[in-house]
Design an enzyme around this catalytic site. Structure first.
Site, PDB file in Angstrom:
ATOM      1  N   GLN A 130      -1.565  -3.217  -0.142  1.00 45.30           N
ATOM      2  CA  GLN A 130      -0.789  -3.424  -1.439  1.00 45.30           C
ATOM      3  C   GLN A 130      -1.592  -3.750  -2.429  1.00 45.30           C
ATOM      4  O   GLN A 130      -1.150  -4.460  -3.432  1.00 45.30           O
ATOM      5  CB  GLN A 130       0.437  -4.486  -1.064  1.00 45.30           C
ATOM      6  CG  GLN A 130       1.231  -3.999  -0.048  1.00 45.30           C
ATOM      7  CD  GLN A 130       2.462  -4.883   0.403  1.00 45.30           C
ATOM      8  OE1 GLN A 130       2.358  -5.795   1.025  1.00 45.30           O
ATOM      9  NE2 GLN A 130       3.630  -4.596  -0.293  1.00 45.30           N
ATOM     10  N   THR A 131      -2.589  -2.923  -2.834  1.00 41.23           N
ATOM     11  CA  THR A 131      -3.109  -3.132  -4.197  1.00 41.23           C
ATOM     12  C   THR A 131      -3.149  -1.680  -5.090  1.00 41.23           C
ATOM     13  O   THR A 131      -3.962  -1.392  -5.961  1.00 41.23           O
ATOM     14  CB  THR A 131      -4.924  -3.153  -3.724  1.00 41.23           C
ATOM     15  OG1 THR A 131      -4.922  -2.276  -2.861  1.00 41.23           O
ATOM     16  CG2 THR A 131      -5.206  -4.583  -3.211  1.00 41.23           C
ATOM     17  N   LEU A 133      -3.548   1.174  -4.017  1.00 40.95           N
ATOM     18  CA  LEU A 133      -4.422   2.282  -3.745  1.00 40.95           C
ATOM     19  C   LEU A 133      -3.635   3.161  -2.586  1.00 40.95           C
ATOM     20  O   LEU A 133      -4.136   4.118  -1.950  1.00 40.95           O
ATOM     21  CB  LEU A 133      -5.599   1.756  -2.884  1.00 40.95           C
ATOM     22  CG  LEU A 133      -6.442   1.316  -4.121  1.00 40.95           C
ATOM     23  CD1 LEU A 133      -7.680   0.177  -3.337  1.00 40.95           C
ATOM     24  CD2 LEU A 133      -7.091   2.281  -5.127  1.00 40.95           C
ATOM     25  N   SER A 134      -2.312   3.005  -2.776  1.00 37.46           N
ATOM     26  CA  SER A 134      -1.508   3.865  -1.865  1.00 37.46           C
ATOM     27  C   SER A 134      -1.657   3.723  -0.268  1.00 37.46           C
ATOM     28  O   SER A 134      -1.824   4.875   0.483  1.00 37.46           O
ATOM     29  CB  SER A 134      -1.712   5.540  -1.989  1.00 37.46           C
ATOM     30  OG  SER A 134      -0.953   5.607  -3.282  1.00 37.46           O
ATOM     31  N   SER A 137       1.522   4.893   1.866  1.00 33.62           N
ATOM     32  CA  SER A 137       1.663   6.465   2.316  1.00 33.62           C
ATOM     33  C   SER A 137       0.574   6.960   2.809  1.00 33.62           C
ATOM     34  O   SER A 137       0.561   8.122   3.404  1.00 33.62           O
ATOM     35  CB  SER A 137       1.850   7.451   0.550  1.00 33.62           C
ATOM     36  OG  SER A 137       0.855   6.994  -0.244  1.00 33.62           O
ATOM     37  N   ASP A 181       1.112   9.867  -5.142  1.00 36.70           N
ATOM     38  CA  ASP A 181       0.300   9.375  -4.148  1.00 36.70           C
ATOM     39  C   ASP A 181       0.429  10.464  -2.877  1.00 36.70           C
ATOM     40  O   ASP A 181      -0.615  10.743  -2.322  1.00 36.70           O
ATOM     41  CB  ASP A 181       0.746   8.122  -3.371  1.00 36.70           C
ATOM     42  CG  ASP A 181       1.318   7.288  -4.287  1.00 36.70           C
ATOM     43  OD1 ASP A 181       0.808   7.103  -5.570  1.00 36.70           O
ATOM     44  OD2 ASP A 181       2.553   6.617  -4.017  1.00 36.70           O
TER      45      ASP A 181
HETATM   46  N1  LIG Z   1      -2.300  -2.241   4.885  1.00 34.10           N
HETATM   47  C1  LIG Z   1      -1.000  -2.224   5.303  1.00 34.10           C
HETATM   48  N2  LIG Z   1      -0.851  -2.472   6.579  1.00 34.10           N
HETATM   49  C2  LIG Z   1       0.470  -2.185   6.764  1.00 34.10           C
HETATM   50  N3  LIG Z   1       1.361  -2.062   6.040  1.00 34.10           N
HETATM   51  C3  LIG Z   1       1.083  -1.892   4.818  1.00 34.10           C
HETATM   52  C4  LIG Z   1      -0.038  -1.964   4.600  1.00 34.10           C
HETATM   53  N4  LIG Z   1       0.070  -1.710   3.078  1.00 34.10           N
HETATM   54  C5  LIG Z   1       1.276  -1.402   2.800  1.00 34.10           C
HETATM   55  N5  LIG Z   1       2.057  -1.593   4.026  1.00 34.10           N
HETATM   56  C6  LIG Z   1       3.729  -1.279   4.119  1.00 34.10           C
HETATM   57  O1  LIG Z   1       3.825  -0.416   3.205  1.00 34.10           O
HETATM   58  C7  LIG Z   1       4.765  -1.143   2.304  1.00 34.10           C
HETATM   59  C8  LIG Z   1       4.607  -0.594   0.688  1.00 34.10           C
HETATM   60  O2  LIG Z   1       3.372  -0.934   0.366  1.00 34.10           O
HETATM   61  P1  LIG Z   1       3.006  -0.799  -1.166  1.00 34.10           P
HETATM   62  O3  LIG Z   1       3.527  -1.821  -1.820  1.00 34.10           O
HETATM   63  O4  LIG Z   1       3.517   0.434  -1.743  1.00 34.10           O
HETATM   64  O5  LIG Z   1       1.426  -0.817  -1.055  1.00 34.10           O
HETATM   65  P2  LIG Z   1       0.379   0.114  -1.542  1.00 34.10           P
HETATM   66  O6  LIG Z   1       0.059  -0.030  -2.918  1.00 34.10           O
HETATM   67  O7  LIG Z   1      -0.888  -0.123  -0.378  1.00 34.10           O
HETATM   68  O8  LIG Z   1       0.955   1.383  -1.040  1.00 34.10           O
HETATM   69  C9  LIG Z   1       4.587  -2.427   2.486  1.00 34.10           C
HETATM   70  O9  LIG Z   1       5.776  -3.230   2.216  1.00 34.10           O
HETATM   71  C10 LIG Z   1       4.371  -2.615   4.212  1.00 34.10           C
HETATM   72  O10 LIG Z   1       5.423  -2.347   4.800  1.00 34.10           O
HETATM   73  O1  LIG Z   2       2.934   2.468 -10.607  1.00 32.40           O
HETATM   74  C1  LIG Z   2       2.338   3.337 -10.080  1.00 32.40           C
HETATM   75  O2  LIG Z   2       1.278   3.865 -10.694  1.00 32.40           O
HETATM   76  C2  LIG Z   2       2.357   3.895  -8.766  1.00 32.40           C
HETATM   77  O3  LIG Z   2       3.045   2.885  -7.891  1.00 32.40           O
HETATM   78  C3  LIG Z   2       3.244   3.431  -6.523  1.00 32.40           C
HETATM   79  O4  LIG Z   2       1.895   3.352  -5.697  1.00 32.40           O
HETATM   80  P1  LIG Z   2       1.225   2.234  -5.091  1.00 32.40           P
HETATM   81  O5  LIG Z   2      -0.014   2.495  -4.507  1.00 32.40           O
HETATM   82  O6  LIG Z   2       2.212   1.991  -3.923  1.00 32.40           O
HETATM   83  O7  LIG Z   2       1.354   0.998  -6.253  1.00 32.40           O
HETATM   84  C4  LIG Z   2       3.947   4.638  -6.521  1.00 32.40           C
HETATM   85  O8  LIG Z   2       4.115   4.859  -5.185  1.00 32.40           O
HETATM   86  C5  LIG Z   2       3.578   5.690  -7.296  1.00 32.40           C
HETATM   87  O9  LIG Z   2       4.298   6.853  -7.385  1.00 32.40           O
HETATM   88  C6  LIG Z   2       3.190   4.986  -8.868  1.00 32.40           C
HETATM   89  O10 LIG Z   2       2.817   6.058  -9.563  1.00 32.40           O
HETATM   90 MG   LIG Z   3       2.675   2.353  -1.789  1.00 30.73          MG
END
Ligand SMILES: Nc1ncnc2c1ncn2[C@@H]1O[C@H](COP(=O)(O)OP(=O)(O)O)[C@@H](O)[C@H]1O
Ligand SMILES: O=C(O)[C@H]1O[C@H](OP(=O)(O)O)[C@H](O)[C@@H](O)[C@@H]1O
Ligand SMILES: [Mg+2]
Length: 366
Positions: A130-131, A133-134, A137, A181
Site C-alpha cells: 500500500q505504497t 505502487l499498485s 492490482s 495501474d
Molecule cells: N502487499 C499486499 N499484500 C496483500 N494484500 C495487499 C497488498 N497490497 C494491497 N493489498 C490489498 O489491496 C487493497 C488495496 O490496496 P491499495 O491501497 O490499493 O494499495 P497499493 O497502492 O499497493 O495498490 C488492500 O486493502 C489489500 O486488501
Molecule cells: O492516486 C493515484 O495516483 C492512484 O491511486 C491508486 O493507485 P495506488 O497504487 O493504489 O495508490 C489508483 O488505483 C490509481 O488509479 C490512481 O491514479
Molecule cells: Mg492499489
C-alpha cells in the site's frame, strides 16, 4: 520468492499442471490521479518489484491465504492490534476472490464457456504494501492471467478489456481506483493513456499508446514503510468531484493536461519541461487532497527531493515518490544522502519493457 528481478513476465507460464504469472509494480509518471476522472496519464511498469500468482488444478476451488500478508495467527492481543493499526484488516485473499467472481461473470455474459475444472490459487508479492505502487492490482492482474490460461480463454478476452476487469475486481470491494495501474500492468512498458469519457463509454476502455522506454531519463524511486489505503485517500476528493466542486473539477482537468504536455516533452526529450510538469502534478494533488489526507511522511518524501533541486511527485496515491534529477549523478548522490538521513529507501528506477506481442499490438486503438 525469487529475488532476482527479471525484465519480462515468464513467457511460458505452465510448469507441468501449474500456471504462474508475474506482474510488476507501476509508477504513475504524469497525470495521475486524473485516470479516476476521465483524464490522461503516462505510466510505466517498474521492474524493481512484482507480485506472483500460482494456480494449481485441484478438486475443490481453494484460495490460499498468504502466511504474512493475510495473517490470522498472532502472539497476543497487542500483536493483533499493532498489525491492524499498521496494515489494516485486509490482505490479498479478497482480491483473488473478487477477480474470480468478475472473471466468471464476464465469461457468462459474453458466452465464453468455462470447463468444470477447479483450482487452488496462491500469491506472493515483494511490492511494498500500500505504497501507491499498485500492489493491489498486480495481484489481481496476475490472478486474471492465470485464469485466462487455465481455462484457455486468453484469445477470447481482448487485451483492452482486461484492465477494466481488474479494476472491477477492486471496485467490487469498494476500493476507489482508476485504470492507469491496470493498463500499465496488462501492457507493460511505458504507456500514454487517454480516458476521455466519450471513448470510455462507447468502447468500454481508453486509448492506450505504448511509448519507447528509452525516451525516459534516469529516474529514482523513494519509498517508506508507511501503508496507506488508496480507497480512503481518494474518497473525499471523489465525492467533491461527483458533487461538481469547481475547484476539483478544473484542477483535475489541469492534471490531465500535464500528461498531454508530458507526451510531447518525452518524445522531444525536453527533460526540463518534464521536471516542471512533475512538480506541478504534485502541487495540484496537494491543493486538492490537502496535507492531512496525503500524510506528513509522504509530503516529506517529495520535499526531500525538491530540497536538492530534483523534480518529484507521488507514483500513486501515496507512500512512494518518483524523482527526476536534472543535474545528473552528482544530484542523485545528494538525494541518496538526504534519503539516508531521513530514513527513506531510494533505488534507481528500472522500467519493464512492453509485454505485448505483435498480435496484441494489432488490437490496440488510436
Ligand atoms: N502487499 C499486499 N499484500 C496483500 N494484500 C495487499 C497488498 N497490497 C494491497 N493489498 C490489498 O489491496 C487493497 C488495496 O490496496 P491499495 O491501497 O490499493 O494499495 P497499493 O497502492 O499497493 O495498490 C488492500 O486493502 C489489500 O486488501
Ligand atoms: O492516486 C493515484 O495516483 C492512484 O491511486 C491508486 O493507485 P495506488 O497504487 O493504489 O495508490 C489508483 O488505483 C490509481 O488509479 C490512481 O491514479
Ligand atoms: Mg492499489
Amino acid at each position: 520468492m525469487d529475488e532476482s528481478p527479471s525484465p519480462s513476465p515468464s513467457p511460458s507460464p505452465r510448469k507441468g499442471n501449474e500456471i504462474e504469472h508475474k506482474v510488476y509494480a507501476r509508477v504513475g509518471l504524469l497525470g495521475n490521479p486524473s485516470d479516476v476522472y476521465y483524464g490522461r496519464t503516462i505510466s510505466f511498469s517498474l521492474a524493481n518489484f512484482w507480485a506472483t500468482v500460482k494456480l494449481q488444478p485441484s478438486d475443490h476451488l481453494i484460495i490460499t491465504p498468504h502466511p504474512t500478508h493475510d495473517l490470522v495467527q498472532f502472539s497476543g492481543l497487542d500483536h493483533l492490534v499493532k498489525r491492524l493499526q499498521s496494515e489494516g484488516y485486509y490482505g490479498g485473499v479478497r482480491l483473488l476472490m473478487s477477480i474470480c467472481k468478475i472473471f466468471y461473470n464476464y465469461c457468462n455474459e459474453n458466452n465464453i464457456e468455462l470447463s468444470k475444472e477447479n483450482f487452488t490459487l496462491s500469491y506472493d508479492t515483494n511490492i511494498p504494501r500500500q505504497t501507491g505502487l499498485s500492489g493491489s492490482s498486480a495481484i489481481v492482474c496476475a490472478a486474471l492471467n492465470c485464469l485466462l490460461d487455465f481455462y484457455r480463454v486468453r484469445h477470447l478476452v481482448k487485451v483492452e478489456i482486461r484492465p477494466d476487469l481488474i479494476l472491477s475486481a477492486e471496485k467490487e470491494l469498494g476500493i476507489i481506483a482508476g485504470l492507469q495501474d491496470r493498463v500499465a500492468q496488462v501492457y507493460g512498458g511505458l504507456v500514454y493513456m487517454d480516458f476521455t469519457k466519450d471513448h470510455l463509454e462507447k468502447f468500454g476502455h481508453g486509448v492506450y499508446t505504448p511509448m519507447d522506454i528509452s525516451l525516459l531519463p534516469p529516474l529514482q524511486l523513494i519509498y517508506a514503510e508507511n501503508p496507506s489505503d488508496s480507497g480512503k485517500v481518494h474518497s473525499t476528493v471523489r465525492k467533491r468531484w461527483l458533487d461538481g466542486d469547481e475547484f476539483i473539477v478544473s484542477s483535475m482537468v489541469e492534471v490531465a493536461d500535464l500528461a498531454l504536455q508530458g507526451q510531447t516533452a518525452i518524445l522531444e526529450k525536453d527533460y526540463s519541461k518534464l521536471a516542471d510538469l512533475m512538480n506541478r502534478n504534485f502541487d495540484l494533488r496537494r491543493s486538492m487532497f490537502g496535507d492531512d489526507a496525503l500524510g506528513s511522511l509522504n509530503i516529506e518524501m517529495v520535499e526531500v527531493a525538491r530540497r536538492v533541486g530534483a523534480a518529484s511527485k507521488f507514483t500513486g496515491s501515496g507512500g512512494a515518490v518518483v524523482v527526476f534529477c536534472p543535474d545528473g549523478p552528482s544530484q542523485v548522490k545528494l538525494l541518496e544522502d538526504a534519503c539516508e538521513e531521513a530514513g527513506f529507501v531510494i533505488q534507481p528506477v528500472k522500467v519493464v519493457p512492453s509485454y505485448l506481442n505483435e498480435d496484441d499490438l494489432k488490437t490496440l486503438s488510436g
